[in-house]
Design an enzyme around this catalytic site. Structure first.
Site, PDB file in Angstrom:
ATOM      1  N   LYS A 115       0.863  -1.190   0.000  1.00 39.90           N
ATOM      2  CA  LYS A 115       0.000   0.000   0.000  1.00 39.90           C
ATOM      3  C   LYS A 115       0.894   1.232   0.000  1.00 39.90           C
ATOM      4  O   LYS A 115       1.752   1.354   0.876  1.00 39.90           O
ATOM      5  CB  LYS A 115      -0.890  -0.048   1.243  1.00 39.90           C
ATOM      6  CG  LYS A 115      -1.935   1.032   1.367  1.00 39.90           C
ATOM      7  CD  LYS A 115      -2.930   0.599   2.438  1.00 39.90           C
ATOM      8  CE  LYS A 115      -3.940   1.671   2.778  1.00 39.90           C
ATOM      9  NZ  LYS A 115      -4.899   1.175   3.778  1.00 39.90           N
ATOM     10  N   ARG A 178       1.093  -5.469   3.561  1.00 37.09           N
ATOM     11  CA  ARG A 178      -0.055  -5.996   4.315  1.00 37.09           C
ATOM     12  C   ARG A 178      -0.249  -7.470   3.996  1.00 37.09           C
ATOM     13  O   ARG A 178      -0.113  -7.885   2.847  1.00 37.09           O
ATOM     14  CB  ARG A 178      -1.291  -5.184   3.947  1.00 37.09           C
ATOM     15  CG  ARG A 178      -2.547  -5.618   4.628  1.00 37.09           C
ATOM     16  CD  ARG A 178      -3.586  -4.513   4.614  1.00 37.09           C
ATOM     17  NE  ARG A 178      -4.217  -4.335   3.319  1.00 37.09           N
ATOM     18  CZ  ARG A 178      -5.098  -3.372   3.064  1.00 37.09           C
ATOM     19  NH1 ARG A 178      -5.418  -2.486   3.984  1.00 37.09           N
ATOM     20  NH2 ARG A 178      -5.646  -3.261   1.869  1.00 37.09           N
ATOM     21  N   ASP A 253     -16.199  -1.579  -0.089  1.00 35.06           N
ATOM     22  CA  ASP A 253     -14.851  -1.952  -0.544  1.00 35.06           C
ATOM     23  C   ASP A 253     -13.911  -2.180   0.634  1.00 35.06           C
ATOM     24  O   ASP A 253     -12.795  -2.657   0.433  1.00 35.06           O
ATOM     25  CB  ASP A 253     -14.279  -0.874  -1.483  1.00 35.06           C
ATOM     26  CG  ASP A 253     -14.355   0.517  -0.880  1.00 35.06           C
ATOM     27  OD1 ASP A 253     -15.469   0.962  -0.553  1.00 35.06           O
ATOM     28  OD2 ASP A 253     -13.306   1.156  -0.706  1.00 35.06           O
ATOM     29  N   ASN A 254     -14.348  -1.850   1.842  1.00 38.86           N
ATOM     30  CA  ASN A 254     -13.528  -2.086   3.025  1.00 38.86           C
ATOM     31  C   ASN A 254     -14.107  -3.203   3.880  1.00 38.86           C
ATOM     32  O   ASN A 254     -13.845  -3.265   5.084  1.00 38.86           O
ATOM     33  CB  ASN A 254     -13.404  -0.807   3.851  1.00 38.86           C
ATOM     34  CG  ASN A 254     -12.560   0.249   3.147  1.00 38.86           C
ATOM     35  OD1 ASN A 254     -11.749  -0.080   2.279  1.00 38.86           O
ATOM     36  ND2 ASN A 254     -12.759   1.496   3.499  1.00 38.86           N
TER      37      ASN A 254
HETATM   38  P1  AMP Z   1      -9.640   3.820   1.248  1.00 39.82           P
HETATM   39  O1  AMP Z   1     -10.376   5.005   1.764  1.00 39.82           O
HETATM   40  O2  AMP Z   1      -8.209   3.739   1.717  1.00 39.82           O
HETATM   41  O3  AMP Z   1     -10.373   2.549   1.481  1.00 39.82           O
HETATM   42  O4  AMP Z   1      -9.521   4.016  -0.331  1.00 39.82           O
HETATM   43  C1  AMP Z   1     -10.646   4.157  -1.161  1.00 39.82           C
HETATM   44  C2  AMP Z   1     -10.220   4.206  -2.604  1.00 39.82           C
HETATM   45  O5  AMP Z   1      -9.398   5.335  -2.857  1.00 39.82           O
HETATM   46  C3  AMP Z   1      -9.420   3.016  -3.076  1.00 39.82           C
HETATM   47  O6  AMP Z   1      -9.763   2.798  -4.423  1.00 39.82           O
HETATM   48  C4  AMP Z   1      -7.997   3.498  -2.934  1.00 39.82           C
HETATM   49  O7  AMP Z   1      -7.096   2.784  -3.756  1.00 39.82           O
HETATM   50  C5  AMP Z   1      -8.138   4.946  -3.377  1.00 39.82           C
HETATM   51  N1  AMP Z   1      -7.079   5.812  -2.838  1.00 39.82           N
HETATM   52  C6  AMP Z   1      -6.957   6.271  -1.565  1.00 39.82           C
HETATM   53  N2  AMP Z   1      -5.886   7.080  -1.445  1.00 39.82           N
HETATM   54  C7  AMP Z   1      -5.291   7.130  -2.669  1.00 39.82           C
HETATM   55  C8  AMP Z   1      -4.138   7.797  -3.207  1.00 39.82           C
HETATM   56  N3  AMP Z   1      -3.368   8.582  -2.448  1.00 39.82           N
HETATM   57  N4  AMP Z   1      -3.844   7.604  -4.512  1.00 39.82           N
HETATM   58  C9  AMP Z   1      -4.615   6.821  -5.284  1.00 39.82           C
HETATM   59  N5  AMP Z   1      -5.714   6.180  -4.844  1.00 39.82           N
HETATM   60  C10 AMP Z   1      -6.058   6.318  -3.562  1.00 39.82           C
HETATM   61 MG    MG Z   2     -10.018   0.650   1.191  1.00 42.19          MG
END
Ligand code: AMP
Ligand code: MG
Length: 493
Positions: A115, A178, A253-254
């Site tokens: 990640k 991870r 998605d989580n």
């Molecule tokens: P998360 O909130 O971490 O579950 O991420 C939600 C979505 O946003 C997923 O598709 C992640 O891959 C994307 N995402 C979160 N932060 C970034 C980032 N800095 N660059 C690219 N994609 C991101």
């Molecule tokens: Mg996520």
């Protein structure tokens, strides 16, 4: 003659073999000056890897995402998801890669996932990066959950990239490695629907083989699979509630199909008991507040059910009826897991009809007096041993507690068990050390400034959350007055 070095990991990549259409092959970006910040030696050994090899420059380059180890087939995984209730048809690993899978020393298949390894075809507007603080946060909270016996993904390593990432300020960049039973999510099924029933079926068969193999033997394997996911999520969320854990961003998605906790973003442990507790700065409506977690899990499982309908029955009405019956069983399953866990927290071994009310009345008292959730349950064992002073000290008006405790003592006495054994059993389920928000923040702040000692100490304390140790009193204390009111966590960092 040169002797080939032993590969870092013995990869066997079933996701890539079986699920074309649900990923994009991709490579991580180079890290200008990769430096290992944390390595989980025990987990490395469990994966059959040599921690010393992971500490070498070649090992660190792999953990930074800038070198591909032998046998890996790095891919960005595709998924969709409902974020705060709104459907996003194409999310996917925007800043992450599945390196591959290894079968660990216990015979369990585990994903290795990076990640913060750079932009992928799913990055949209994101920079593909991650910062040191949030990646170490995922490390420490995930390890704490693991030590509490709660199913979770785990951190193998955090590597500083030597590059700054742009957030509200410039922050040191990092990559987290991870380890998970898999990264198949409810959102993976939501994405697979676009490939039609054959792709959903391939994904379901993969998930059954990996996580719920008993479903394959059932008369209706896909319904049995759905039921197994419902049951594992009911159990998981009950476990969160028992320790005051608030995930913070329970988007589809989580949520994993394996039943592991995933994605420690804006998560936090509650101090004073309050069902409405929210820490995430982006959760304005309190959708993912502490008390909402069971119903959100059920809502997410309804989204999973929708993706499986075509596999459940050729007749749409029959498919909906079958899925609904299983979905509706969530609440009963959750309540059963939850009450069973609350009984053990109170030292009760038998199940009695009046127990639900006994627990509910206790929680109302804790809420009314803003009692620290973790300290309360931990100090209750001393009361069983004959010293009620510590638990008393947690209440501004102890009379309300005394009235409840009278009922609890009678209920305990009716089981005629040995108080010393009861107290010991309670100390075996009620943690003394949890990742207190103020301690996590202080450790991450120090680490961001280059001092890893507080982080390492915290990881060490939380590895044995049930065992009281002299000198660690400060780790058992709630945040100083005022901290919790101000405290908020951030997402997407
Ligand atoms: P998360 O909130 O971490 O579950 O991420 C939600 C979505 O946003 C997923 O598709 C992640 O891959 C994307 N995402 C979160 N932060 C970034 C980032 N800095 N660059 C690219 N994609 C991101
Ligand atoms: Mg996520």
């Amino acid at each position: 003659m040169s002797i080939a070095a032993r590969p870092l990991f013995a990869f066997d990549n079933s996701y890539v073999r079986e699920l074309e259409g649900l990923y994009e092959p991709w490579q991580g970006e180079p890290a200008p000056a990769a430096r290992l910040l944390a390595l989980n030696d025990d987990l490395a050994a469990e994966l059959g890897a040599d921690p010393a090899a992971l500490r070498t420059p070649d090992g660190v380059a792999v953990l930074a995402g800038s070198a591909t180890p032998d046998g890996a087939t790095p891919v960005a995984q595709a998924y969709a998801g409902h974020q705060f209730g709104g459907f996003r048809p194409r999310l996917g690993d925007g800043r992450a890669l599945l390196l591959g899978e290894v079968v660990d020393v216990h015979g369990r298949r585990r994903d290795l996932h990076l990640k913060g390894s750079g932009r992928t075809p799913f990055a949209r507007g994101g920079d593909g990066k991650a910062a040191v603080g949030p990646m170490l946060r995922e490390y420490v909270v995930g390890e704490a959950m693991h030590a509490l016996g709660i199913p979770t993904t785990r951190a193998l390593a955090v590597v500083a990239t030597g590059e700054d990432v742009v957030r509200e300020t410039l922050l040191p960049g990092a990559v987290l490695t991870r380890v998970a039973a898999s990264h198949v999510r409810v959102g993976t099924f939501q994405y697979a629907v676009r490939g039609g029933p054959p792709l959903v079926q391939r994904l379901a068969d993969h998930a059954i083989a990996r996580h719920h193999p008993q479903a394959a033997e059932a008369e209706h394997p896909y319904l049995a699979f759905f039921e197994a996911v419902v049951d594992s999520q009911a159990s998981l969320v009950a476990r969160w509630m028992h320790v005051g854990f608030i995930h913070g961003v329970m988007n589809t998605d989580n949520m994993t199909i394996s039943g592991e906790t995933i994605d420690y973003g804006p998560c936090a442990f509650m101090d004073a008991y309050d069902p409405a507790t929210v820490f995430s700065s982006i959760d304005h409506g309190g959708r993912y507040a502490y008390a909402n977690q069971p119903s959100v899990a059920q809502w997410n499982l309804a989204r999973l059910a929708e993706t499986l309908l075509a596999l459940l029955d050729a007749e749409p009405d029959a498919a909906i009826a079958a899925a609904s019956a299983v979905l509706e069983s969530f609440r009963e399953r959750y309540d059963r897991y939850w009450l069973a866990g609350m009984r053990t927290k109170l030292g009760l071994a038998d199940a009695r009809p009046e127990d639900g009310e006994l627990v509910a009345d206790l929680l109302l008292t804790l809420q009314a007096q803003r009692v620290d959730f973790t300290s309360f349950f931990r100090s209750l064992s001393a009361a069983v041993r004959g010293d009620a002073a510590p638990v008393h000290a947690l209440f501004s008006e102890p009379a309300a507690f005394d009235a409840w405790a009278q009922r609890w003592r009678e209920r305990l006495a009716s089981e005629a068990s040995d108080p010393a054994a009861v107290a010991e059993a309670m100390d075996g389920v009620n943690p003394i050390y949890i990742p207190r928000n103020h301690l996590v923040e202080a450790a991450l702040e120090a680490a961001t400034d280059g001092d890893l000692a507080p982080f390492e100490r915290l990881v060490d304390v939380l590895a044995r959350p049930l065992e009281e140790r002299p000198g660690l009193e400060a780790y058992a204390e709630p945040a100083p007055a005022g901290f919790a009111d101000e405290y908020c966590t951030f997402c997407g960092t």
